[in-house]
Design a protein around this motif. Structure first.
Motif, short mmCIF file in Angstrom:
data_model
loop_
_atom_site.label_atom_id
_atom_site.label_comp_id
_atom_site.label_asym_id
_atom_site.label_seq_id
_atom_site.Cartn_x
_atom_site.Cartn_y
_atom_site.Cartn_z
N LEU A 133 33.74 11.37 120.45
CA LEU A 133 33.00 11.37 119.18
C LEU A 133 31.88 12.44 119.21
N ILE A 134 31.14 12.50 120.34
CA ILE A 134 30.08 13.51 120.49
C ILE A 134 30.68 14.92 120.39
N TYR B 212 38.14 7.29 116.23
CA TYR B 212 37.19 6.40 116.92
C TYR B 212 37.45 4.93 116.58
N TRP B 213 37.96 4.69 115.37
CA TRP B 213 38.19 3.30 114.93
C TRP B 213 39.63 2.84 115.16
N PHE C 138 29.30 7.27 129.62
CA PHE C 138 29.24 6.57 128.32
C PHE C 138 30.61 6.16 127.77
N GLY C 139 31.68 6.54 128.46
CA GLY C 139 33.01 6.16 127.98
C GLY C 139 33.76 7.33 127.37
N ARG C 140 35.11 7.19 127.36
CA ARG C 140 35.97 8.29 126.88
C ARG C 140 35.83 8.51 125.37
N MET C 141 35.82 7.43 124.59
CA MET C 141 35.82 7.57 123.14
C MET C 141 34.45 8.01 122.59
N LYS C 142 33.36 7.54 123.21
CA LYS C 142 32.03 8.00 122.77
C LYS C 142 31.87 9.50 123.04
N SER C 143 32.36 9.93 124.20
CA SER C 143 32.30 11.37 124.54
C SER C 143 33.12 12.18 123.53
N GLU D 277 38.77 2.07 123.67
CA GLU D 277 38.18 2.63 124.88
C GLU D 277 39.11 2.34 126.06
#
Length: 528
Positions: A177-178, A276-277, A170-175, A281
């Motif tokens: 965030l989770i 995150y913002w 799912f990508g580095r930044m989404k991970s 990515e």
């Protein structure tokens, strides 16, 4: 067709944009150090002895000190050859019926029966409120303190694999965030739940997300900078962990309640949501997902911030790292050299974790000033990064790596036999050991990547580094249980393990100036 490395060279390998991202992401290592070794302060075990409510009343009436009531309550026992008052047993005396005045000097307890504590314990708090004193985790329940650190490492173990998959899927930044969401929920939960079993479960979940997010960002950092900056960026990212270790005793000195200290470890993760913002990515990951247009868009933004301009011929991008899907666990042990590398690296990951965590946690049980001792031992971590950067290109990898383990091993064994009266000598030798194991821990990471061929490199690092978390699970039991037999016994075990690890490193090939192997044949027949 151009690779991302070609594009990055034009956009700037380590320009203004990467420096901004690097500066922001390094702050992630600060709270991680508190999570990792906060047990020294959160699980601080003060002097304790059996509570006897009748004796407490007598103490208050007569104005005795805590020490005086301890002497009256606890029988003398032989601990490591020294007579001390027991922490877990008491004289079986009915203080309500005894004809005792307020001068207890003439009392003789030689024929009095001894029994385990019946009414819990009294603590010499020394200004700290830990989970040990809150839940009475002493004597027969002492092993539950070890579980606080072991469950964290169990979380690390599962989190490394789970977030490795999530970051690739799912990508580095989404991970990231989770992981942050879980960090905040589990971290605050740890600070408020009243049940110790639930605390251990939350501690494992906290470890799962903290380590997973930290590793996803480590990968992102190395993917956003040019090849020649990767190792330096990786070592400096880890060095901020050492800065966190310096802040920790200061934080613990002012926040004496373990629950509020837990809130302090968790609070930064609330702020990290904003990342995150502000952080893009990984373009490399986007290319691997066949999303070259988005990768190009992000790289243009990086170039713009770096005040560079991309030429127009980068229309089609291809991934520059081909991952073999045929890699299997058997490849790591099927052939002689691969098998040798795998077992030696596994043992070194295990050793680094056991000795490193053990030496840090030992600071909390030596009986000195825990804040100053922790600060001094943390300061010696800084030369480690500079010694590595100084030696790996001049001398090579193998000799500094082996020497670091051997120095750590010898220092641990020597420290065990230096008497407590020679305090400064004991402290200096122990600090040299801490410096050695810190160097070894930081070196095993990149030596691991250099010894494996491209087709199994990621798999090899993942498998070998699991031994790091297994070492972390074992370490608190080794330290606290062996120290209850003899305080210095863990040091002798740590020393022996580090010496064996150093000797094994000498059996590995030197990798300085050698091209990274691409196939297993390159590893088996390096001189072809």
């Amino acid at each position: 067709m151009a690779t991302f490395d070609d594009l990055l060279e034009e956009a700037g390998s380590f320009g203004r944009c990467q420096k901004r991202i690097f500066a922001m992401l390094c702050f992630l290592s600060l709270p991680f150090s508190g999570v990792y070794v906060g047990i020294v302060f959160q699980g601080f075990t003060p002097d304790h002895w059996c509570r006897d409510s009748a004796l407490v009343e007598r103490r208050e009436a007569c104005g005795w000190s805590l020490e005086k009531s301890r002497i009256l309550t606890a029988p003398l026992v032989n601990i490591s050859g020294v007579l001390q008052h027991s922490s877990c047993d008491q004289h079986e005396v009915d203080w309500n019926n005894t004809e005792l005045n307020c001068d207890p000097e003439g009392l003789d307890f030689s024929g009095v029966a001894v029994t385990p504590c019946k009414e819990g314990w009294e603590y010499h708090y020394q200004g700290r409120k830990s989970f040990v004193t809150e839940f009475n985790l002493v004597c027969s329940d002492g092993w539950l303190v070890d579980m606080y650190q072991s469950t964290l490492n169990m979380g690390f173990l599962v989190g490394s694999f789970a977030f490795g998959y999530l970051a690739d899927r799912f990508g580095r930044m989404k991970s990231f965030l989770i992981s942050n969401v879980i960090n905040v929920v589990a971290g605050i939960g740890l600070a408020v739940v009243p049940n110790y079993v639930v605390i251990l479960v939350l501690r494992a979940i906290f470890g799962f997300s903290v380590k997973g997010g930290w590793m996803a960002i480590y990968v992102l950092l190395t993917e956003l900078v040019g090849v020649k900056y990767r190792r330096t960026v990786g070592i400096l990212y880890q060095m901020f962990f050492s800065i966190g270790l310096l802040i920790l005793p200061l934080l613990a000195y002012f926040i004496t309640d373990w629950r509020w200290l837990q809130v302090a470890f968790t609070a930064p993760y609330v702020l990290y949501f904003a990342y995150y913002w502000f952080i893009p990515e990984s373009p490399r990951w986007l290319i691997s997902q066949n999303n070259s247009s988005k990768a190009l868009e992000i790289t243009k933004a990086i170039a713009e911030e770096n005040r560079k301009k991309l030429s127009s011929h980068f229309e089609v991008l291809i991934g520059d790292e081909v991952d073999s899907t045929s890699a299997s666990l058997l490849d790591l042990i099927r052939t002689p050299n691969m098998r040798k590398h795998t077992f030696i690296l596994m043992f070194n990951w295990f050793t680094s974790a056991v000795v490193y965590q053990g030496l840090i946690m030992r600071v909390g049980i030596t009986g000195g000033n825990v804040y100053i001792d922790f600060l001094i031992s943390s300061l010696v971590e800084f030369p480690a990064a500079f010694l590595i950067l100084l030696t790996i290109e001049r001398i090579g990898r193998r000799l500094p790596f082996a020497s670091a383990n051997i120095v750590a091993g010898i220092s641990c064994i020597v420290t065990a036999f230096i008497p407590d009266s020679m305090f400064w000598l004991k402290t200096i030798v122990a600090c040299i050991g801490r410096l050695g194991i810190t160097m070894a821990f930081e070196m095993v990471v990149f030596v691991n990547t250099e010894l494996y061929p491209t087709c199994v490199r990621n798999l090899g690092v993942s498998v070998c580094s699991t031994l790091c978390d297994i070492g972390g699970i074992v370490s608190p039991f080794l330290l606290y249980r062996l120290a209850s037999i003899w305080l210095e016994l863990p040091l002798i075990i740590f020393g022996a393990v580090a010496l064996v690890a150093g000797g094994l490193v000498l059996l590995l090939p030197e990798t300085r100036g050698v091209a990274l192997p691409d196939t297993i044949e390159d590893v088996e027949f390096p001189h072809r």
